[in-house]
Design an enzyme around this catalytic site. Structure first.
Site, PDB file in Angstrom:
ATOM      1  N   MET A 102       0.840  -1.196   0.000  1.00  0.00           N
ATOM      2  CA  MET A 102       0.000   0.000   0.000  1.00  0.00           C
ATOM      3  C   MET A 102       0.873   1.243   0.000  1.00  0.00           C
ATOM      4  O   MET A 102       1.740   1.402   0.863  1.00  0.00           O
ATOM      5  CB  MET A 102      -0.896   0.012   1.243  1.00  0.00           C
ATOM      6  CG  MET A 102      -1.853  -1.153   1.334  1.00  0.00           C
ATOM      7  SD  MET A 102      -2.797  -1.140   2.888  1.00  0.00           S
ATOM      8  CE  MET A 102      -1.547  -1.768   4.006  1.00  0.00           C
ATOM      9  N   ILE A 159       2.067  -5.138   8.185  1.00  0.00           N
ATOM     10  CA  ILE A 159       3.485  -4.795   8.295  1.00  0.00           C
ATOM     11  C   ILE A 159       3.662  -3.288   8.129  1.00  0.00           C
ATOM     12  O   ILE A 159       3.211  -2.700   7.143  1.00  0.00           O
ATOM     13  CB  ILE A 159       4.313  -5.526   7.221  1.00  0.00           C
ATOM     14  CG1 ILE A 159       4.133  -7.043   7.371  1.00  0.00           C
ATOM     15  CG2 ILE A 159       5.794  -5.155   7.329  1.00  0.00           C
ATOM     16  CD1 ILE A 159       4.754  -7.833   6.236  1.00  0.00           C
ATOM     17  N   GLY A 189       1.390   4.230   4.501  1.00  0.00           N
ATOM     18  CA  GLY A 189       2.282   3.419   3.675  1.00  0.00           C
ATOM     19  C   GLY A 189       2.744   2.149   4.355  1.00  0.00           C
ATOM     20  O   GLY A 189       3.373   2.201   5.396  1.00  0.00           O
ATOM     21  N   SER A 190       2.428   0.990   3.781  1.00  0.00           N
ATOM     22  CA  SER A 190       2.714  -0.257   4.472  1.00  0.00           C
ATOM     23  C   SER A 190       2.430  -1.446   3.560  1.00  0.00           C
ATOM     24  O   SER A 190       2.335  -1.307   2.344  1.00  0.00           O
ATOM     25  CB  SER A 190       1.878  -0.342   5.749  1.00  0.00           C
ATOM     26  OG  SER A 190       0.545   0.069   5.474  1.00  0.00           O
ATOM     27  N   ARG A 191       2.253  -2.632   4.183  1.00  0.00           N
ATOM     28  CA  ARG A 191       2.038  -3.856   3.422  1.00  0.00           C
ATOM     29  C   ARG A 191       1.274  -4.865   4.265  1.00  0.00           C
ATOM     30  O   ARG A 191       1.350  -4.853   5.493  1.00  0.00           O
ATOM     31  CB  ARG A 191       3.411  -4.407   3.027  1.00  0.00           C
ATOM     32  CG  ARG A 191       3.426  -5.785   2.409  1.00  0.00           C
ATOM     33  CD  ARG A 191       4.847  -6.118   2.029  1.00  0.00           C
ATOM     34  NE  ARG A 191       5.179  -7.497   2.266  1.00  0.00           N
ATOM     35  CZ  ARG A 191       6.411  -7.974   2.223  1.00  0.00           C
ATOM     36  NH1 ARG A 191       7.431  -7.174   1.973  1.00  0.00           N
ATOM     37  NH2 ARG A 191       6.642  -9.245   2.429  1.00  0.00           N
TER      38      ARG A 191
END
Length: 232
Positions: A102, A159, A189-191
């Site tokens: 993301m 994450i 912002g991440s995953r």
């Protein structure tokens, strides 16, 4: 599309977790604008972006136990075998991992990829490496959920990324959760990684854009037929 649908789609709900940030951006815009007018317009754009970041749109989710849907909006950054984080205490060894990255323009509300019971939730502090890096799965701050689904154990891991500094999880161990149901949020912002047991057939490819609660990531056997849907 009806006029009502058009109006509803134009005003996407915003998560209440974003209110303090939106307010802070708005106040900063006013204060800085008092010193120099261009600062106000720059701040106004950033305030709009902040509201956009915390949007929480409705999604139409396939209501079929054969499907695994994306837990996040973003881009499929990796697909392949991987060992789940050790704190989840899964003994299956390598599982099928699908990662969704993301960026700061993605909707960051996370949704359950399958229906089932949450048997374990584990949070681990860590680094804030670029979430697109493979080692982010093991080195970054993360929060993992283990879901006992009709097709076996599925794990989903939030994450933190290079900019993200807070993982929110609203679910609790022991909760029953529906496919596509909201369970958390990662700021800026991440995953999200999904770990699937053997028998799941991947239906996406690296580089594909995924929509949380709607995009089918994988399938558990059976012939493909048009699924039922539910709005969540």
């Amino acid at each position: 599309m009806s006029l009502v649908d058009t109006i509803r789609n134009a005003f996407v709900p915003v998560r209440r977790e974003g209110y303090p940030f939106i307010a802070a951006f708005a106040v900063a815009s006013l204060l800085l604008g008092a010193a120099w007018t261009p600062f106000f317009w720059i701040g106004l754009v950033l305030t709009g972006w902040c509201a956009y970041f915390f949007r929480d749109p409705q999604r139409v989710t396939p209501a079929d136990d054969r499907w695994v849907v994306s837990p996040a909006d973003g881009r499929i950054s990796s697909v392949g075998p991987a060992v789940p984080p050790r704190e989840l205490d899964l003994e299956a060894g390598e599982m099928i991992r699908i990662s969704v990255f993301m960026d700061v323009f993605s909707c960051h509300v996370n949704r359950a990829p399958v229906r089932g019971r949450i048997t374990r939730i584990e949070h681990r502090p860590g680094k804030y490496l670029n979430a697109e890096l493979d080692k982010a799965s093991s080195e970054n701050e993360r929060n993992g959920l283990v879901i006992e689904s009709p097709n076996g154990v599925v794990a989903v891991v939030q994450i933190a990324g290079l900019v993200a500094r807070r993982i929110l999880c609203w679910a609790s161990a022991g909760d029953d959760i529906g496919i596509g149901e909201r369970f958390g949020l990662i700021r800026f912002g991440s995953r999200v990684d999904v770990y699937l047991p053997a028998g799941a057939t991947v239906r996406v490819a690296v580089g594909q854009t995924a929509i949380a609660g709607e995009t089918v990531l994988a399938e558990f056997g059976g012939e493909i037929t048009p699924p039922l849907v539910r709005v969540s």
